[in-house]
Scaffold this motif. Structure first.
Motif, PDB file in Angstrom:
ATOM      1  N   SER A 171       8.019   5.085   7.970  1.00 22.09           N
ATOM      2  CA  SER A 171       6.737   4.378   7.915  1.00 22.09           C
ATOM      3  C   SER A 171       6.942   2.871   7.983  1.00 22.09           C
TER       4      SER A 171
ATOM      5  N   PHE B 153       9.246   7.131   3.959  1.00 22.64           N
ATOM      6  CA  PHE B 153       8.965   5.720   3.677  1.00 22.64           C
ATOM      7  C   PHE B 153       9.682   4.819   4.669  1.00 22.64           C
TER       8      PHE B 153
ATOM      9  N   ILE C 299       2.695   1.761  -3.407  1.00 18.36           N
ATOM     10  CA  ILE C 299       1.791   2.306  -4.425  1.00 18.36           C
ATOM     11  C   ILE C 299       1.550   3.791  -4.191  1.00 18.36           C
ATOM     12  N   ILE C 300       1.303   4.132  -2.923  1.00 20.50           N
ATOM     13  CA  ILE C 300       1.062   5.546  -2.591  1.00 20.50           C
ATOM     14  C   ILE C 300       2.291   6.386  -2.908  1.00 20.50           C
ATOM     15  N   SER C 301       3.478   5.855  -2.588  1.00 21.86           N
ATOM     16  CA  SER C 301       4.714   6.610  -2.839  1.00 21.86           C
ATOM     17  C   SER C 301       4.931   6.850  -4.322  1.00 21.86           C
TER      18      SER C 301
ATOM     19  N   ALA D  44       0.823  -1.205   0.000  1.00 19.16           N
ATOM     20  CA  ALA D  44       0.000   0.000   0.000  1.00 19.16           C
ATOM     21  C   ALA D  44       0.859   1.259   0.000  1.00 19.16           C
ATOM     22  N   MET D  45       1.908   1.284   0.830  1.00 20.94           N
ATOM     23  CA  MET D  45       2.768   2.466   0.915  1.00 20.94           C
ATOM     24  C   MET D  45       3.593   2.631  -0.358  1.00 20.94           C
TER      25      MET D  45
ATOM     26  N   MET E  34       2.695   6.837  -6.718  1.00 19.13           N
ATOM     27  CA  MET E  34       1.694   7.785  -7.215  1.00 19.13           C
ATOM     28  C   MET E  34       1.998   9.203  -6.754  1.00 19.13           C
ATOM     29  N   PHE E  35       2.505   9.341  -5.540  1.00 17.38           N
ATOM     30  CA  PHE E  35       2.827  10.677  -5.030  1.00 17.38           C
ATOM     31  C   PHE E  35       3.994  11.293  -5.797  1.00 17.38           C
TER      32      PHE E  35
ATOM     33  N   SER F 110       2.772  12.266  -9.215  1.00 16.26           N
ATOM     34  CA  SER F 110       1.930  13.455  -9.114  1.00 16.26           C
ATOM     35  C   SER F 110       2.769  14.697  -8.827  1.00 16.26           C
TER      36      SER F 110
END
Length: 488
Positions: A178, A175, A21-23, A18-19, A25-26, A29
């Protein structure tokens, strides 16, 4: 691999994916936003130059304004170029300007259509022709539908890449932190779940060792599967405790029955053996031999009755008895029972009373019906001295209702609860009555009534008497043969 590590890896894996994927995408972006902001800035610069640095009427370029703007934007390394309608650089104008600085034809075609062009990475500096990663924005300027100039604003890509790298570095640090938190969190969650399972294992081991007096305590705010399993396990423990208690109780009943049966068999066998020896050695006077033979016959009947009761119970318990039900007059059968029990009642100073109409139809197996009522009435005589035993019968709604009431010693609540149990005796002191007491009579009665699809109930008070109430369904409502519910 232990379940703790499996759970931990599962939780950690989910968090890691999950992290990640979020990283990603971040970062994408953020990169897009940085590039877009860069293009927006360059576009704003070209808008300013369009309004301030180019005279659309004289086609003159205010070079001082452009130079002043470049001086202000020096720290950002932003530079400008202006091309005329022939794709020739009009600014800057100096002898070192290379000829190859013209805009590429594919982009020039778009500009002539009035479309602005943004290039994220141009590998050649348009001003000096050197190899350098640049980002550039071209904006066409029209007058009356005719292309006048193309203003170009460009800056090195290094500034954008530096900003993106800082973002990536900060995200990498976040990251790592986290991940540390995820490892701790996954360990705590896994340990919590495994701890609940371990508590179940501990209880299971205790149960396997024969300890049923344990409780499964698994608390959960949400009733999940493990909590449900714990509840089911607790219910199973309750059933095991009940079964174990019942096994112990039945074992005591069995031992008591074996002792009673052995005692009752030993007494008549001893009597018979003694009489036979007396007869064999002529130790019994001639005038007493007839009485001795009659006594041996009675003792033999007593043994046969004891054996037959056990055989009947086992046959009923294993559904080996087939009822031959028919409709007959219950009053006639009850009169026969009264005659059979008349002498026994007289010996106990009891009075037998029959309360029934001349014809009370009942649908049952006649022999088993007589056996049921005979056992209940005989039981009443055994526990009543100098009292009254009343047998009543009457038709009911789709059934026949019967009752046997005595004024005997009665029973306590605990005795009433246990009278249908095999080998149970409400009054253990009456083991050696004239008619014997195996503890099977009422158990057989209960099973036979159930086999008929009827009901039997008992109401009793200590020292005040007992009433047995029975019902037999009529032919329309009676089952062909009801299944046996085994007594305890």
């Amino acid at each position: 691999m232990k379940l703790l590590y499996q759970q931990m890896l599962a939780f950690f894996g989910v968090l890691l994916v999950a992290m990640a994927i979020i990283s990603v995408m971040f970062i994408r972006s953020t990169s897009n936003n940085v590039w877009q902001n860069s293009f927006d800035q360059l576009e704003q610069y070209t808008d300013v130059l369009t309004d301030r640095a180019v005279d659309r009427s004289t086609y003159l370029i205010d070079t001082q304004f452009i130079q002043h703007s470049e001086e202000i934007l020096k720290k950002q390394n932003v530079h400008f170029m202006i091309y005329d309608a022939d794709n020739t650089a009009r600014y800057p104008q100096f002898a070192g300007t290379p000829r190859g600085a013209a805009i590429a034809s594919k982009y020039w075609k778009q500009l002539k259509k009035g479309e602005s062009v943004a290039l994220p990475e141009l590998t050649t500096n348009p001003r000096n022709g050197k190899q350098q990663s640049m980002t550039i924005y071209y904006k066409p300027v029209f007058l009356s539908g005719k292309l006048l100039f193309v203003i170009a604003a460009f800056a090195p890509v290094d500034n954008i890449q530096t900003s993106i790298k800082k973002t990536e570095y900060n995200l990498f640090i976040a990251f790592l932190l986290s991940m540390l938190v995820a490892i701790v969190l996954s360990y705590l969650l896994a340990r919590y779940q495994v701890g609940r399972i371990n508590r179940l294992r501990q209880v299971t081991h205790q149960v396997a060792e024969g300890n049923y007096d344990v409780d499964v305590e698994i608390k959960s705010r949400s009733h999940d599967e493990i909590a449900g399993l714990a509840d089911d396990f607790q219910d199973m423990l309750g059933s095991l405790r009940d079964s174990q208690a019942e096994i112990h109780r039945q074992e005591e009943r069995r031992r008591q029955f074996m002792a009673d049966a052995a005692h009752e068999m030993r007494t008549p066998l001893t009597t018979i053996n003694g009489l036979l020896e007396g007869l064999a050695y002529d130790a019994i006077p001639e005038e007493s031999k007839g009485q001795s033979i009659e006594l041996m016959r009675n003792e033999t009947k007593r043994l046969i009755r004891l054996v037959n009761e056990n055989l009947d119970y086992e046959k009923i318990r294993t559904n080996q008895i087939l009822l031959k039900k028919q409709t007959f007059n219950a009053t006639e059968a009850l009169n026969d029972i009264m005659v059979q029990l008349k002498q026994k009642a007289a010996d106990a100073d009891d009075t037998l009373v029959l309360d029934a109409a001349a014809n009370v139809p009942v649908y049952a197996d006649r022999d088993r019906f007589v056996q049921i009522l005979f056992n209940i009435a005989q039981n009443a005589i055994q526990f009543t001295k100098g009292g009254t035993i009343t047998i009543s019968a009457k038709p009911g709604y789709h059934q026949t209702e019967l009752a046997v009431t005595d004024t005997g010693i009665g029973m306590t609540e605990d005795q009433v609860k246990n009278i249908w149990e095999r080998y149970y005796k409400a009054d253990p002191s009456r083991k050696n009555t004239k008619y014997g007491e195996s503890g099977l009579g009422l158990a057989i009665v209960h099973q036979l009534v159930t086999l008929h699809g009827g009901t039997i109930d008992v109401q009793s008070q200590k020292d005040e008497g007992t009433t047995f109430t029975l019902t037999f369904p009529d032919e329309e409502t009676a089952p062909q043969q009801a299944p046996i519910t085994h007594t305890k």
